[in-house]
Design a protein around this motif. Structure first.
Motif, PDB file in Angstrom:
ATOM      1  N   ARG A   1       0.861  -1.187   0.000  1.00  0.00           N
ATOM      2  CA  ARG A   1       0.000   0.000   0.000  1.00  0.00           C
ATOM      3  C   ARG A   1       0.892   1.228   0.000  1.00  0.00           C
ATOM      4  O   ARG A   1       1.908   1.266   0.676  1.00  0.00           O
ATOM      5  N   GLY A   2       0.488   2.228  -0.747  1.00  0.00           N
ATOM      6  CA  GLY A   2       1.341   3.396  -0.879  1.00  0.00           C
ATOM      7  C   GLY A   2       2.461   3.126  -1.869  1.00  0.00           C
ATOM      8  O   GLY A   2       2.551   2.042  -2.456  1.00  0.00           O
ATOM      9  N   LYS A   3       3.327   4.102  -2.049  1.00  0.00           N
ATOM     10  CA  LYS A   3       4.412   3.970  -3.021  1.00  0.00           C
ATOM     11  C   LYS A   3       5.744   4.392  -2.412  1.00  0.00           C
ATOM     12  O   LYS A   3       5.802   5.318  -1.601  1.00  0.00           O
ATOM     13  N   PRO A   4       6.824   3.698  -2.805  1.00  0.00           N
ATOM     14  CA  PRO A   4       8.160   4.142  -2.357  1.00  0.00           C
ATOM     15  C   PRO A   4       8.422   5.553  -2.866  1.00  0.00           C
ATOM     16  O   PRO A   4       8.065   5.894  -3.994  1.00  0.00           O
ATOM     17  N   MET A   5       9.027   6.386  -2.038  1.00  0.00           N
ATOM     18  CA  MET A   5       9.274   7.771  -2.448  1.00  0.00           C
ATOM     19  C   MET A   5      10.352   7.838  -3.521  1.00  0.00           C
ATOM     20  O   MET A   5      11.228   6.974  -3.606  1.00  0.00           O
ATOM     21  N   ARG A   6      10.303   8.889  -4.319  1.00  0.00           N
ATOM     22  CA  ARG A   6      11.302   9.125  -5.353  1.00  0.00           C
ATOM     23  C   ARG A   6      12.301  10.202  -4.929  1.00  0.00           C
ATOM     24  O   ARG A   6      13.289  10.442  -5.615  1.00  0.00           O
ATOM     25  N   LYS A   7      12.028  10.847  -3.798  1.00  0.00           N
ATOM     26  CA  LYS A   7      12.902  11.911  -3.327  1.00  0.00           C
ATOM     27  C   LYS A   7      14.181  11.340  -2.732  1.00  0.00           C
ATOM     28  O   LYS A   7      14.251  10.170  -2.357  1.00  0.00           O
ATOM     29  N   LYS A   8      15.198  12.182  -2.619  1.00  0.00           N
ATOM     30  CA  LYS A   8      16.463  11.753  -2.034  1.00  0.00           C
ATOM     31  C   LYS A   8      16.292  11.566  -0.534  1.00  0.00           C
ATOM     32  O   LYS A   8      15.716  12.402   0.156  1.00  0.00           O
ATOM     33  N   GLY A   9      16.765  10.444  -0.021  1.00  0.00           N
ATOM     34  CA  GLY A   9      16.640  10.206   1.414  1.00  0.00           C
ATOM     35  C   GLY A   9      16.710   8.737   1.772  1.00  0.00           C
ATOM     36  O   GLY A   9      17.351   7.946   1.083  1.00  0.00           O
ATOM     37  N   ALA A  10      16.014   8.378   2.844  1.00  0.00           N
ATOM     38  CA  ALA A  10      16.091   7.022   3.387  1.00  0.00           C
ATOM     39  C   ALA A  10      14.722   6.576   3.856  1.00  0.00           C
ATOM     40  O   ALA A  10      13.756   7.345   3.845  1.00  0.00           O
ATOM     41  N   ALA A  11      14.650   5.309   4.282  1.00  0.00           N
ATOM     42  CA  ALA A  11      13.412   4.740   4.816  1.00  0.00           C
ATOM     43  C   ALA A  11      13.704   4.079   6.152  1.00  0.00           C
ATOM     44  O   ALA A  11      14.831   3.636   6.405  1.00  0.00           O
ATOM     45  N   VAL A  12      12.705   4.016   7.006  1.00  0.00           N
ATOM     46  CA  VAL A  12      12.810   3.314   8.287  1.00  0.00           C
ATOM     47  C   VAL A  12      11.619   2.365   8.401  1.00  0.00           C
ATOM     48  O   VAL A  12      10.525   2.684   7.969  1.00  0.00           O
ATOM     49  N   ALA A  13      11.852   1.191   8.980  1.00  0.00           N
ATOM     50  CA  ALA A  13      10.791   0.193   9.071  1.00  0.00           C
ATOM     51  C   ALA A  13      10.890  -0.586  10.376  1.00  0.00           C
ATOM     52  O   ALA A  13      11.959  -0.647  10.993  1.00  0.00           O
ATOM     53  N   ASN A  14       9.781  -1.167  10.790  1.00  0.00           N
ATOM     54  CA  ASN A  14       9.822  -2.115  11.905  1.00  0.00           C
ATOM     55  C   ASN A  14      10.484  -3.402  11.428  1.00  0.00           C
ATOM     56  O   ASN A  14      10.567  -3.679  10.227  1.00  0.00           O
TER      57      ASN A  14
END
Length: 292
Positions: A80-93
């Motif tokens: 659900r939702g979409k991975p961002m295209r902006k410069k940066g990072a992701a955090v997850a459980n």
């Protein structure tokens, strides 16, 4: 450092049919995984001299292999939702070693993990080849680690880390540690970086312990892998991509960490075991063992 809440779920006996599934799935999984790894390393020989730190081609191989691995296991993936295209990072459980396949299948990213993972059999080899950023928790190396972290982000690499610091039983989210968020507030990064919270939700196979896919405590990787390979029916996993946020919109690492934790919790099922309380997000109020 490893989460040890509660007892490990019963391992269960693997019967003849289960061992047949282990042999069939395991063989195909090994061929696909290491065949993809060989292709990736061969392509990297060309990619590295042409592109340096950038990896325009090899992440596509990683993603294809991980999607194939989930299909081989029979673990259904939805997003659900979409991975961002902006410069940066992701955090997850963080719930399991399966997060490596799940999150790579859902988006093209590079993991941030503790240095010890590089020495693990099977997982360590894959992690090194796919560009994982390894960090040490020793205080005297903090500055050097931060510089490596920043260099990868400046190169446009989409990094993903697990702020809980350890995997769990897949039924809860632990409080986020804000330490790694500090790297985003350097003068070189904070005005251009974005962070995307991601929630990973595992649903056990019908009739199995709800903690089936969780990996924690003193669980042995090999036995857990065998249990998953032997299962007659598999469950499913959901990945929820939340709206990315600009780092510069937050006053510091603790405010940013709290905001990301709140969003990750929002999408987590309410019928799971009681979760560890997380801090409220100041931003909203105003309107990477298994050990990573």
């Amino acid at each position: 450092m490893t989460w040890r809440g509660g007892d490990d779920p019963p391992a269960g006996r693997i019967g003849l049919a289960g061992w047949v599934r282990v042999a069939r799935r395991g063989t195909v999984l090994a061929l696909v995984t290491y065949g993809g790894l060989a292709l990736l390393l061969a392509l990297r020989l060309v990619e590295r001299p042409l592109c340096g730190m950038n990896r325009p081609w090899t992440p596509h191989i990683t993603q294809m292999v991980c999607r194939a691995a989930l299909r081989i296991l029979g673990l259904r993936l939805s997003a659900r939702g979409k991975p961002m295209r902006k410069k940066g990072a992701a955090v997850a459980n963080h719930a399991s070693w399966l997060d490596i396949f799940t999150l790579n299948a859902a988006q093209r990213i590079y993991f941030v993990s503790k240095s010890e993972v590089a020495r693990w059999p099977f997982i360590g080899w894959l992690a090194r080849a796919t560009g994982t950023v390894f960090i040490n928790r020793r205080g005297r190396e903090a500055r050097a680690q931060k510089e490596i972290f920043e260099a990868r982000l400046r190169q446009g690499h989409r990094l993903l880390f697990f702020p809980e610091g350890t995997s769990t039983d897949a039924l809860r989210i632990l409080p986020f540690k804000s330490t790694l968020f500090e790297a985003f507030f350097s003068e070189n990064l904070k005005h251009v970086m974005h962070l995307q919270p991601v929630t990973v939700i595992y649903h056990a196979p019908p009739g199995e312990d709800p903690r089936f896919y969780g990996w924690w405590g003193d669980m042995d990787f090999g036995r857990h892998l065998l249990k998953v390979l032997a299962a007659p029916r598999q469950g499913r996993v959901e990945v929820v991509f939340h709206p990315p946020v600009a780092v510069e919109a937050f006053t510091g690492r603790k405010a940013l960490s709290a905001h990301c934790e709140r969003l990750v919790r929002v999408a987590f099922p309410r019928d799971r075991l009681p979760q560890d309380p997380g801090p409220a997000s100041p931003a909203c109020a105003a309107g990477l063992s298994r050990d990573h």
